[in-house]
Design an enzyme around this catalytic site. Structure first.
Site, PDB file in Angstrom:
ATOM      1  N   ASP A  26      50.327  54.758  39.869  1.00  0.00           N
ATOM      2  CA  ASP A  26      48.847  55.245  40.019  1.00  0.00           C
ATOM      3  C   ASP A  26      48.379  55.613  38.700  1.00  0.00           C
ATOM      4  O   ASP A  26      49.044  55.904  37.679  1.00  0.00           O
ATOM      5  CB  ASP A  26      49.082  56.780  40.898  1.00  0.00           C
ATOM      6  CG  ASP A  26      47.637  56.848  41.384  1.00  0.00           C
ATOM      7  OD1 ASP A  26      46.638  56.171  41.102  1.00  0.00           O
ATOM      8  OD2 ASP A  26      47.474  58.088  41.838  1.00  0.00           O
ATOM      9  N   ASN A  28      45.721  53.614  37.214  1.00  0.00           N
ATOM     10  CA  ASN A  28      45.018  52.528  36.239  1.00  0.00           C
ATOM     11  C   ASN A  28      43.553  52.807  36.218  1.00  0.00           C
ATOM     12  O   ASN A  28      43.114  52.497  34.845  1.00  0.00           O
ATOM     13  CB  ASN A  28      45.007  51.287  37.406  1.00  0.00           C
ATOM     14  CG  ASN A  28      46.382  50.662  37.678  1.00  0.00           C
ATOM     15  OD1 ASN A  28      47.506  51.231  36.720  1.00  0.00           O
ATOM     16  ND2 ASN A  28      46.521  49.661  38.319  1.00  0.00           N
ATOM     17  N   TRP A  31      43.268  55.225  33.300  1.00  0.00           N
ATOM     18  CA  TRP A  31      43.749  54.669  32.046  1.00  0.00           C
ATOM     19  C   TRP A  31      42.261  53.832  31.255  1.00  0.00           C
ATOM     20  O   TRP A  31      42.179  53.916  30.370  1.00  0.00           O
ATOM     21  CB  TRP A  31      44.761  53.652  32.228  1.00  0.00           C
ATOM     22  CG  TRP A  31      45.264  52.765  31.108  1.00  0.00           C
ATOM     23  CD1 TRP A  31      46.379  53.579  30.275  1.00  0.00           C
ATOM     24  CD2 TRP A  31      44.812  51.876  30.436  1.00  0.00           C
ATOM     25  NE1 TRP A  31      46.670  52.408  29.272  1.00  0.00           N
ATOM     26  CE2 TRP A  31      45.889  51.543  29.514  1.00  0.00           C
ATOM     27  CE3 TRP A  31      44.027  50.712  30.734  1.00  0.00           C
ATOM     28  CZ2 TRP A  31      45.566  50.273  28.788  1.00  0.00           C
ATOM     29  CZ3 TRP A  31      43.772  49.667  29.918  1.00  0.00           C
ATOM     30  CH2 TRP A  31      44.519  49.724  28.938  1.00  0.00           C
ATOM     31  N   GLU A  73      44.708  52.221  52.700  1.00  0.00           N
ATOM     32  CA  GLU A  73      43.455  52.948  52.581  1.00  0.00           C
ATOM     33  C   GLU A  73      42.704  52.459  51.118  1.00  0.00           C
ATOM     34  O   GLU A  73      41.540  52.867  51.343  1.00  0.00           O
ATOM     35  CB  GLU A  73      43.758  54.508  52.428  1.00  0.00           C
ATOM     36  CG  GLU A  73      44.334  55.186  53.460  1.00  0.00           C
ATOM     37  CD  GLU A  73      45.623  54.477  53.941  1.00  0.00           C
ATOM     38  OE1 GLU A  73      46.664  54.316  53.305  1.00  0.00           O
ATOM     39  OE2 GLU A  73      45.913  54.578  55.097  1.00  0.00           O
ATOM     40  N   ASN A  74      43.067  51.642  50.647  1.00  0.00           N
ATOM     41  CA  ASN A  74      42.522  50.914  49.235  1.00  0.00           C
ATOM     42  C   ASN A  74      41.397  50.115  49.817  1.00  0.00           C
ATOM     43  O   ASN A  74      40.535  49.706  48.932  1.00  0.00           O
ATOM     44  CB  ASN A  74      43.467  50.270  48.476  1.00  0.00           C
ATOM     45  CG  ASN A  74      44.347  51.215  47.886  1.00  0.00           C
ATOM     46  OD1 ASN A  74      45.462  50.900  47.435  1.00  0.00           O
ATOM     47  ND2 ASN A  74      43.839  52.311  47.319  1.00  0.00           N
ATOM     48  N   ARG A  77      37.743  50.855  48.809  1.00  0.00           N
ATOM     49  CA  ARG A  77      37.218  50.840  47.428  1.00  0.00           C
ATOM     50  C   ARG A  77      36.127  49.703  47.286  1.00  0.00           C
ATOM     51  O   ARG A  77      35.866  49.115  48.331  1.00  0.00           O
ATOM     52  CB  ARG A  77      38.249  50.578  46.369  1.00  0.00           C
ATOM     53  CG  ARG A  77      39.232  51.634  46.416  1.00  0.00           C
ATOM     54  CD  ARG A  77      40.485  51.269  45.236  1.00  0.00           C
ATOM     55  NE  ARG A  77      41.006  52.455  45.282  1.00  0.00           N
ATOM     56  CZ  ARG A  77      42.050  52.819  44.255  1.00  0.00           C
ATOM     57  NH1 ARG A  77      42.118  51.971  43.027  1.00  0.00           N
ATOM     58  NH2 ARG A  77      42.793  53.685  44.628  1.00  0.00           N
TER      59      ARG A  77
HETATM   60  C1  IPE Z   1      48.080  55.022  45.963  1.00  0.00           C
HETATM   61  O1  IPE Z   1      47.391  55.327  44.996  1.00  0.00           O
HETATM   62  C2  IPE Z   1      48.197  53.528  46.338  1.00  0.00           C
HETATM   63  C3  IPE Z   1      48.839  52.866  45.379  1.00  0.00           C
HETATM   64  C4  IPE Z   1      49.014  53.146  44.153  1.00  0.00           C
HETATM   65  C5  IPE Z   1      48.642  51.440  45.581  1.00  0.00           C
HETATM   66  P1  IPE Z   1      45.927  55.943  45.464  1.00  0.00           P
HETATM   67  O2  IPE Z   1      45.196  56.080  43.996  1.00  0.00           O
HETATM   68  O3  IPE Z   1      45.086  54.932  46.346  1.00  0.00           O
HETATM   69  O4  IPE Z   1      46.093  56.983  46.276  1.00  0.00           O
HETATM   70  P2  IPE Z   1      45.084  58.479  46.451  1.00  0.00           P
HETATM   71  O5  IPE Z   1      43.712  58.014  46.788  1.00  0.00           O
HETATM   72  O6  IPE Z   1      45.310  58.992  45.067  1.00  0.00           O
HETATM   73  O7  IPE Z   1      46.011  59.252  47.631  1.00  0.00           O
HETATM   74  C1  IPE Z   2      46.638  52.574  41.320  1.00  0.00           C
HETATM   75  O1  IPE Z   2      45.572  52.984  40.390  1.00  0.00           O
HETATM   76  C2  IPE Z   2      46.458  51.152  41.632  1.00  0.00           C
HETATM   77  C3  IPE Z   2      45.935  51.206  43.102  1.00  0.00           C
HETATM   78  C4  IPE Z   2      45.683  52.088  43.760  1.00  0.00           C
HETATM   79  C5  IPE Z   2      45.471  49.710  43.378  1.00  0.00           C
HETATM   80  P1  IPE Z   2      44.117  53.803  40.742  1.00  0.00           P
HETATM   81  O2  IPE Z   2      43.118  52.685  40.709  1.00  0.00           O
HETATM   82  O3  IPE Z   2      44.322  54.333  42.142  1.00  0.00           O
HETATM   83  O4  IPE Z   2      43.972  54.592  39.619  1.00  0.00           O
HETATM   84  P2  IPE Z   2      43.290  55.952  39.400  1.00  0.00           P
HETATM   85  O5  IPE Z   2      43.958  56.779  40.453  1.00  0.00           O
HETATM   86  O6  IPE Z   2      41.809  55.643  40.063  1.00  0.00           O
HETATM   87  O7  IPE Z   2      43.196  56.298  38.142  1.00  0.00           O
HETATM   88 MG    MG Z   3      44.981  56.373  42.364  1.00  0.00          MG
END
Ligand code: IPE
Ligand code: IPE
Ligand code: MG
Length: 245
Positions: A26, A28, A31, A73-74, A77
């Site tokens: 988590d 990215n 960052w 859940e992604n 996005r």
């Molecule tokens: C969890 O991270 C899923 C992955 C790393 C793929 P998220 O960023 O989606 O989780 P939440 O929304 O903070 O719970």
């Molecule tokens: C984790 O990084 C990767 C995925 C969930 C695909 P995020 O995209 O959730 O990064 P933050 O949480 O927004 O920093």
């Molecule tokens: Mg995240």
């Protein structure tokens, strides 16, 4: 419950390594935001960190690594971000994963891949087919994965069997385990989550019953060998009781 050790020289006992480490990669997006870059740039850097991690873990002798790449859940996005992640997945399936295979690494995808684009599904099947001949470290990639969805799919299969004569009394923990995406894989002894969040976000709900948790503020793209060593050191200094004394 959990904390980050501020130890300088970490002495890891190589005879007591966790067999299976699961990682919630988590941070990215944050960052990228810190560098005023688009979120996609964070995912690209995150994918590079993943590649380095596999090399380090393999050198250390870890048997199984499971990484959370895309959750059920992604899909919430933006289309733009989802497409960028899927394009990265395409790239990795054709490049890095093929290199891992040459290094005797087995690649295994967990999650419901039926919702992914056809070309990605085909590529996954090809990579998994090639993996059958490998016996080195196994890398499990959680893609369109959700712990609840995994249980739902497993329960559906068991219900199907029950409708065809399986007795409800035969539903044991072992039977449930055998119907999960991780069937036959030892439970992770250690779960790592980066970026300072301290939640599970629907990752491996069944399998983490007795896992140790290591949370770090490091954003995933910055996670390196030293961080992996810190997590293992932390794990090795826990007393695992499994309900006993
Ligand atoms: C969890 O991270 C899923 C992955 C790393 C793929 P998220 O960023 O989606 O989780 P939440 O929304 O903070 O719970
Ligand atoms: C984790 O990084 C990767 C995925 C969930 C695909 P995020 O995209 O959730 O990064 P933050 O949480 O927004 O920093
Ligand atoms: Mg995240």
């Amino acid at each position: 419950m959990f904390f980050q050790k501020k130890t300088e020289a970490l002495s890891i006992d190589t005879s007591r390594l966790p067999k299976h480490i699961a990682i919630i990669m988590d941070g990215n997006g944050r960052w990228a935001a810190k560098r005023a870059l688009p979120r996609q740039a964070g995912h690209k850097a995150g994918a590079e960190a993943f590649e380095r991690l596999i090399t380090d873990a393999k050198e250390m002798g870890i048997e199984h690594i499971t990484v959370y790449a895309f959750s059920t859940e992604n899909w919430k996005r933006s289309q733009e971000e989802i497409s960028a992640i899927m394009d990265l997945m395409r790239y990795y399936l054709k490049n890095s994963f093929q290199r891992f295979l040459k290094d005797n690494v087995r690649m295994h995808i967990i999650g419901d891949i039926s919702r992914l684009d056809e070309d990605i599904q085909n590529q996954i099947r090809e990579v998994e087919e090639k993996s059958k001949a490998k016996n080195g470290m196994t890398v499990h990639i959680a893609l369109n994965y959700g712990g609840r969805d995994e249980l739902r799919r497993g329960i559906q299969q068991i219900a199907e069997k029950a409708a065809n004569g399986l007795s409800p009394l035969e539903i044991s923990e072992e039977l449930i385990e055998a119907h999960l995406d991780t069937a036959g894989v030892p439970d992770p002894e250690l779960v790592i989550r980066t970026s300072g969040e301290t939640r599970i976000s629907n990752f491996l709900l069944w399998q983490i019953a007795y896992s140790e948790f290591y949370f770090t503020d490091v954003l995933w793209p910055d996670f390196g060998k030293k961080d992996l060593e810190k997590a293992i050191y932390y794990y090795q200094n826990r007393e695992r009781r499994f309900g006993g004394r």
